[in-house]
Design a protein around this motif. Sequence first.
Motif, PDB file in Angstrom:
ATOM      1  N   ILE A 109       0.862  -1.223  -0.115  1.00 58.60           N
ATOM      2  CA  ILE A 109      -0.055   0.143  -0.151  1.00 58.60           C
ATOM      3  C   ILE A 109       0.750   1.250   0.154  1.00 58.60           C
ATOM      4  CG2 ILE A 109      -1.730   1.305   1.685  1.00 58.60           C
ATOM      5  CD1 ILE A 109      -3.023  -1.364   2.192  1.00 58.60           C
ATOM      6  N   ILE A 110       1.984   1.252   0.893  1.00 55.66           N
ATOM      7  CA  ILE A 110       2.764   2.448   1.030  1.00 55.66           C
ATOM      8  C   ILE A 110       3.362   2.501  -0.153  1.00 55.66           C
ATOM      9  CG2 ILE A 110       5.022   3.249   1.785  1.00 55.66           C
ATOM     10  CD1 ILE A 110       4.014   1.733   4.657  1.00 55.66           C
ATOM     11  N   SER A 111       3.854   1.451  -1.177  1.00 55.64           N
ATOM     12  CA  SER A 111       4.476   1.609  -2.444  1.00 55.64           C
ATOM     13  C   SER A 111       3.557   2.113  -3.357  1.00 55.64           C
ATOM     14  CB  SER A 111       4.968   0.266  -2.713  1.00 55.64           C
ATOM     15  OG  SER A 111       5.676   0.118  -4.002  1.00 55.64           O
ATOM     16  N   GLN A 112       2.319   1.813  -3.334  1.00 59.06           N
ATOM     17  CA  GLN A 112       1.529   2.356  -4.408  1.00 59.06           C
ATOM     18  C   GLN A 112       1.198   3.807  -4.030  1.00 59.06           C
ATOM     19  OE1 GLN A 112      -2.018  -0.086  -5.434  1.00 59.06           O
ATOM     20  NE2 GLN A 112      -1.429  -1.364  -3.732  1.00 59.06           N
ATOM     21  N   MET A 113       1.369   4.247  -2.985  1.00 61.29           N
ATOM     22  CA  MET A 113       1.062   5.819  -2.759  1.00 61.29           C
ATOM     23  C   MET A 113       2.385   6.382  -3.030  1.00 61.29           C
ATOM     24  SD  MET A 113      -0.628   8.330  -1.896  1.00 61.29           S
ATOM     25  CE  MET A 113      -2.220   7.122  -1.466  1.00 61.29           C
ATOM     26  N   LYS A 114       3.560   5.901  -2.775  1.00 56.57           N
ATOM     27  CA  LYS A 114       4.662   6.425  -3.251  1.00 56.57           C
ATOM     28  C   LYS A 114       4.494   6.594  -4.751  1.00 56.57           C
ATOM     29  CE  LYS A 114       9.671   5.715  -3.175  1.00 56.57           C
ATOM     30  NZ  LYS A 114      10.996   4.933  -2.894  1.00 56.57           N
ATOM     31  N   SER A 134       4.280  14.514  -8.664  1.00 59.63           N
ATOM     32  CA  SER A 134       5.431  15.697  -8.897  1.00 59.63           C
ATOM     33  C   SER A 134       5.815  15.564 -10.187  1.00 59.63           C
ATOM     34  CB  SER A 134       6.479  14.851  -8.019  1.00 59.63           C
ATOM     35  OG  SER A 134       7.521  15.581  -7.988  1.00 59.63           O
ATOM     36  N   THR A 135       5.665  14.383 -11.149  1.00 62.92           N
ATOM     37  CA  THR A 135       6.194  14.617 -12.480  1.00 62.92           C
ATOM     38  C   THR A 135       4.994  15.710 -13.270  1.00 62.92           C
ATOM     39  OG1 THR A 135       6.957  12.474 -12.394  1.00 62.92           O
ATOM     40  CG2 THR A 135       6.332  13.249 -14.582  1.00 62.92           C
ATOM     41  N   GLY A 180       4.491  25.070  -5.672  1.00 63.71           N
ATOM     42  CA  GLY A 180       3.972  25.029  -4.555  1.00 63.71           C
ATOM     43  C   GLY A 180       4.019  23.673  -3.910  1.00 63.71           C
ATOM     44  N   GLU A 181       3.420  23.399  -2.955  1.00 61.53           N
ATOM     45  CA  GLU A 181       3.541  21.910  -2.089  1.00 61.53           C
ATOM     46  C   GLU A 181       2.633  21.041  -3.107  1.00 61.53           C
ATOM     47  OE1 GLU A 181       1.556  22.281   1.700  1.00 61.53           O
ATOM     48  OE2 GLU A 181      -0.581  22.491   0.747  1.00 61.53           O
ATOM     49  N   ASN A 182       3.455  19.834  -2.772  1.00 61.26           N
ATOM     50  CA  ASN A 182       2.778  18.568  -3.484  1.00 61.26           C
ATOM     51  C   ASN A 182       1.883  17.978  -2.261  1.00 61.26           C
ATOM     52  OD1 ASN A 182       2.287  16.149  -4.241  1.00 61.26           O
ATOM     53  ND2 ASN A 182       4.274  15.812  -5.343  1.00 61.26           N
ATOM     54  N   ALA A 183       0.742  18.101  -2.516  1.00 60.60           N
ATOM     55  CA  ALA A 183      -0.367  17.614  -1.517  1.00 60.60           C
ATOM     56  C   ALA A 183      -0.361  16.123  -1.380  1.00 60.60           C
ATOM     57  CB  ALA A 183      -1.603  18.139  -1.726  1.00 60.60           C
ATOM     58  N   VAL A 184       0.025  15.467  -2.455  1.00 57.77           N
ATOM     59  CA  VAL A 184       0.027  13.963  -2.273  1.00 57.77           C
ATOM     60  C   VAL A 184       1.361  13.420  -1.591  1.00 57.77           C
ATOM     61  CG1 VAL A 184       0.166  11.879  -3.897  1.00 57.77           C
ATOM     62  CG2 VAL A 184      -1.147  13.911  -4.723  1.00 57.77           C
ATOM     63  N   ASP A 185       2.377  14.173  -1.745  1.00 57.38           N
ATOM     64  CA  ASP A 185       3.433  14.146  -0.708  1.00 57.38           C
ATOM     65  C   ASP A 185       3.138  13.994   0.511  1.00 57.38           C
ATOM     66  OD1 ASP A 185       5.700  13.487  -2.442  1.00 57.38           O
ATOM     67  OD2 ASP A 185       6.354  15.301  -2.626  1.00 57.38           O
ATOM     68  N   LEU A 186       2.292  15.157   0.897  1.00 58.84           N
ATOM     69  CA  LEU A 186       1.938  15.291   2.444  1.00 58.84           C
ATOM     70  C   LEU A 186       0.955  13.747   2.798  1.00 58.84           C
ATOM     71  CD1 LEU A 186       0.926  19.067   2.341  1.00 58.84           C
ATOM     72  CD2 LEU A 186       2.872  17.848   3.285  1.00 58.84           C
ATOM     73  N   LEU A 187       0.154  13.508   1.811  1.00 59.69           N
ATOM     74  CA  LEU A 187      -0.737  12.295   2.114  1.00 59.69           C
ATOM     75  C   LEU A 187       0.293  11.048   2.250  1.00 59.69           C
ATOM     76  CD1 LEU A 187      -3.437  11.051   2.248  1.00 59.69           C
ATOM     77  CD2 LEU A 187      -3.429  10.842  -0.116  1.00 59.69           C
ATOM     78  N   PHE A 188       1.444  10.923   1.281  1.00 61.63           N
ATOM     79  CA  PHE A 188       2.373   9.865   1.338  1.00 61.63           C
ATOM     80  C   PHE A 188       2.903   9.891   2.769  1.00 61.63           C
ATOM     81  CE2 PHE A 188       6.707   8.568   0.088  1.00 61.63           C
ATOM     82  CZ  PHE A 188       6.413   7.372   0.085  1.00 61.63           C
ATOM     83  N   TYR A 201      -5.895  21.354 -16.968  1.00 59.94           N
ATOM     84  CA  TYR A 201      -4.793  20.897 -15.911  1.00 59.94           C
ATOM     85  C   TYR A 201      -4.823  21.490 -14.357  1.00 59.94           C
ATOM     86  CZ  TYR A 201      -0.862  20.252 -12.734  1.00 59.94           C
ATOM     87  OH  TYR A 201      -0.086  19.630 -11.624  1.00 59.94           O
ATOM     88  N   VAL A 202      -5.184  22.585 -14.517  1.00 61.05           N
ATOM     89  CA  VAL A 202      -5.279  23.388 -13.068  1.00 61.05           C
ATOM     90  C   VAL A 202      -6.320  22.988 -12.533  1.00 61.05           C
ATOM     91  CG1 VAL A 202      -5.696  25.631 -11.963  1.00 61.05           C
ATOM     92  CG2 VAL A 202      -4.076  25.498 -14.039  1.00 61.05           C
ATOM     93  N   GLU A 203      -7.418  22.874 -13.054  1.00 61.97           N
ATOM     94  CA  GLU A 203      -8.676  22.381 -12.358  1.00 61.97           C
ATOM     95  C   GLU A 203      -8.376  20.807 -11.860  1.00 61.97           C
ATOM     96  OE1 GLU A 203     -13.484  21.500 -13.199  1.00 61.97           O
ATOM     97  OE2 GLU A 203     -12.243  22.542 -14.724  1.00 61.97           O
ATOM     98  N   ALA A 204      -7.956  19.899 -12.740  1.00 59.42           N
ATOM     99  CA  ALA A 204      -7.835  18.607 -12.411  1.00 59.42           C
ATOM    100  C   ALA A 204      -6.595  18.440 -11.459  1.00 59.42           C
ATOM    101  CB  ALA A 204      -7.393  17.780 -13.631  1.00 59.42           C
ATOM    102  N   ALA A 205      -5.583  19.433 -11.125  1.00 58.58           N
ATOM    103  CA  ALA A 205      -4.756  19.274 -10.271  1.00 58.58           C
ATOM    104  C   ALA A 205      -5.230  19.749  -8.933  1.00 58.58           C
ATOM    105  CB  ALA A 205      -3.615  20.148 -10.547  1.00 58.58           C
ATOM    106  N   GLY A 206      -6.241  20.553  -9.137  1.00 64.74           N
ATOM    107  CA  GLY A 206      -7.032  21.050  -7.782  1.00 64.74           C
ATOM    108  C   GLY A 206      -7.703  20.045  -7.168  1.00 64.74           C
ATOM    109  N   ARG A 207      -8.334  19.250  -7.864  1.00 61.88           N
ATOM    110  CA  ARG A 207      -9.378  18.054  -7.455  1.00 61.88           C
ATOM    111  C   ARG A 207      -8.284  17.162  -6.460  1.00 61.88           C
ATOM    112  NH1 ARG A 207     -12.273  18.750 -12.339  1.00 61.88           N
ATOM    113  NH2 ARG A 207     -10.885  17.109 -13.083  1.00 61.88           N
ATOM    114  N   ILE A 208      -7.051  17.020  -7.101  1.00 67.66           N
ATOM    115  CA  ILE A 208      -6.077  15.846  -6.504  1.00 67.66           C
ATOM    116  C   ILE A 208      -5.831  16.706  -5.336  1.00 67.66           C
ATOM    117  CG2 ILE A 208      -3.670  15.032  -6.793  1.00 67.66           C
ATOM    118  CD1 ILE A 208      -4.334  14.629  -9.662  1.00 67.66           C
ATOM    119  N   LYS A 209      -5.422  17.776  -5.156  1.00 63.79           N
ATOM    120  CA  LYS A 209      -4.919  18.506  -3.891  1.00 63.79           C
ATOM    121  C   LYS A 209      -6.031  18.537  -2.945  1.00 63.79           C
ATOM    122  CE  LYS A 209      -1.750  21.638  -6.485  1.00 63.79           C
ATOM    123  NZ  LYS A 209      -1.306  22.944  -6.743  1.00 63.79           N
TER     124      LYS A 209
END
Length: 249
Positions: free
Chosen positions: A152-157, A164-165, A174-182, A224-232
């Motif tokens: 599970i941790i590997s998948q989140m990584k 990030s890519t 700005g901050e990578n919100a997914v990194d914070l979740l990771f 992209y901005v809208e899609a990235a916003g949903r991810i964050k």
Amino acid sequence: MSQTTKNVSIFTGIVVPALAAVATIVLFFIFKPEEPTWHLFLFNMLYTVFLELVFFGWIGYLYFGEKDGTSQVFKITTGVAALYYIIIGAFFMLLYNIGLRRIPLSARYYYIAIFVITLLWVIVGSILLRTDVQDTEREKEKSNHSKEIANIISQMKTLASRFSTLQSLHGAKGENAVDLLFAEFKGLTPKDAENRISINKLNNIIEELDQLMDEAESVPEEGYVEAAGRIKLYAKKTIGRVEQIKLNH
């Protein structure tokens, strides 16, 4: 198992015990008293053969180890309790035949004592076997939980790396919100995998985030901005869910 190992196993597990049993029987008849008490003579002979077989079983277990599919009865006869049983059984047999018969002591008490010793061995062996099986199952379950959490941790990584890519490709800062979740996921332990509901929740988080990531990777530049916003937004909201899972394990 190689052919050589198989041959050695057959020789030590079947041939040697059989030869020892035959030799024991022959020696008993060679050195039998002129007027033996036949029921006692036969009992001592067969019990000696039985102790030898248990001993060879214990030796085989010691050198070759336990194999999958081994019967429960065999496990009892080859466990730690078997060695103590052999020593105690042989000692009492010699004690009776060399010393206690001169009292004289009825053979029925001797038979009863051997029966009790054997019964205690089976009971103790069964308890030790049950404890060993439970310990093995716990260790196996713990190992499975560790692998499950690691996966599970590997998948989140991987998801954090993908986001990030994406940010790099679109020049986002700005901050990578997914990194914070990771970072929250990295704090998970095997204990968190003991509850299947928790595991299902974590897998659902990964699946939902993966879908959002797929959308962000496939949208044109202007979307992209809208899609990235949903991810964050999803990542930030999910951090609390992961913290709750860790508190509830």
